[in-house]
Every structure is written in structure tokens, then in C-alpha cells.
Design an enzyme around this catalytic site. Sequence first.
Site, PDB file in Angstrom:
ATOM      1  N   ASN A 137      15.031  -0.934   0.767  1.00  0.00           N
ATOM      2  CA  ASN A 137      15.699  -2.149   1.238  1.00  0.00           C
ATOM      3  C   ASN A 137      14.475  -3.219   1.317  1.00  0.00           C
ATOM      4  O   ASN A 137      13.530  -2.783   1.939  1.00  0.00           O
ATOM      5  CB  ASN A 137      16.288  -2.065   2.343  1.00  0.00           C
ATOM      6  CG  ASN A 137      17.827  -1.148   2.018  1.00  0.00           C
ATOM      7  OD1 ASN A 137      18.385  -1.034   0.800  1.00  0.00           O
ATOM      8  ND2 ASN A 137      18.079  -0.583   3.128  1.00  0.00           N
ATOM      9  N   ILE A 170      17.674   8.508  11.900  1.00  0.00           N
ATOM     10  CA  ILE A 170      18.433   8.842  13.143  1.00  0.00           C
ATOM     11  C   ILE A 170      19.873   8.606  12.772  1.00  0.00           C
ATOM     12  O   ILE A 170      20.772   8.787  13.488  1.00  0.00           O
ATOM     13  CB  ILE A 170      17.927   7.872  13.987  1.00  0.00           C
ATOM     14  CG1 ILE A 170      18.243   8.325  15.559  1.00  0.00           C
ATOM     15  CG2 ILE A 170      18.285   6.477  14.074  1.00  0.00           C
ATOM     16  CD1 ILE A 170      17.345   7.668  16.640  1.00  0.00           C
ATOM     17  N   HIS A 206       9.438   1.397   3.848  1.00  0.00           N
ATOM     18  CA  HIS A 206       9.702   2.952   3.945  1.00  0.00           C
ATOM     19  C   HIS A 206      10.802   3.254   2.654  1.00  0.00           C
ATOM     20  O   HIS A 206      11.611   2.315   2.484  1.00  0.00           O
ATOM     21  CB  HIS A 206      10.659   3.061   5.333  1.00  0.00           C
ATOM     22  CG  HIS A 206      11.694   1.975   5.456  1.00  0.00           C
ATOM     23  ND1 HIS A 206      11.302   0.714   6.103  1.00  0.00           N
ATOM     24  CD2 HIS A 206      12.900   2.009   5.472  1.00  0.00           C
ATOM     25  CE1 HIS A 206      12.434   0.429   6.147  1.00  0.00           C
ATOM     26  NE2 HIS A 206      13.714   0.890   5.985  1.00  0.00           N
TER      27      HIS A 206
END
Length: 119
Positions: free
Chosen positions: A92, A36, A105
Site C-alpha cells: 500500500n 497484528i 512494508h
Amino acid sequence: MAGEAQADCLFCKIVAGEVPATLVRETETVVAFRDINPQAPTHVLVIPKAHYPDAAALAAKAPQVAADVLREAGEVAAEEKLDGTGYRIVFNTGAGAGQTVFHAHAHLLGGRGLEWPPG
Ligand code: AMP
Ligand code: ZN
């Protein structure tokens, strides 16, 4: 139990269709959707449908699904024509490294020059 959907997890809600996302690929085990807040012309998140808090937990508990995530990241890169120019896959891990969503992810980033080290 490992892998179960978490009620308070944003990415579990995306997997369930409760939060909208721009999907680019979906398999039995993996979903890929556009970030996003993109940090590159291509910025796609590739996630396991099952909930694991980070990449290492995913690999430890569900190694085949971890492989699925990496394969699908490569498929997205090919679809986005990044395999010639190169791309980066980032996981991360931990708040100190910038992890804000604690559902594993992969960030797939490409379409611009990518500096190293990343900072
Ligand atoms: P990280 O900071 O590594 O945990 O990555 C989380 C990523 O999720 C960030 O790059 C956010 O921009 C992205 N993100 C947060 N909410 C959404 C959403 N609703 N749809 C798509 N991406 C999101
Ligand atoms: Zn989750």
C-alpha cells in the site's frame, strides 16, 4: 539521511526491539513478522530494517534491500506452504491506498481465496 531510523516510526521500533512483534524471519537487512490484525490465515509483514517511507523510495535508494524484501516474502510463503496455492504481495502506497505506517512494508497474504481486483 535515507535509511536512518525514525524516532516516531512504529516499524523502526519493532526493528529495534522496542515494540514486541511475532517474528517469523530475520536477515541482516530484513525482518518479517505477523500482522497484528490479520486479513488472511497467513498475513506477514516483510520490512527493510532501514527506514524508507514506501516501496518506491526503498527501490530507488536501496534496490538490493528491495530485492531482499521480495526474496524473504517468497521464503515466508514457502515456509507457510503457500507456494502451491498462491499468495499475494501488497505494498500500500499513500494514505489514499490504505498506507498507515510510513515505513516500507510488504504484506504477504495467503491461505484463503484471494479475489481480483482487490478493491
Ligand atoms: P498499511 O496499512 O499498509 O500501512 O499496513 C500497516 C499494517 O501494520 C496493518 O496491516 C496493521 O494491522 C499492521 N500493524 C500495526 N501495528 C502493528 C504491530 N504493532 N505489530 C504488527 N502489525 C502491526
Ligand atoms: Zn521506520
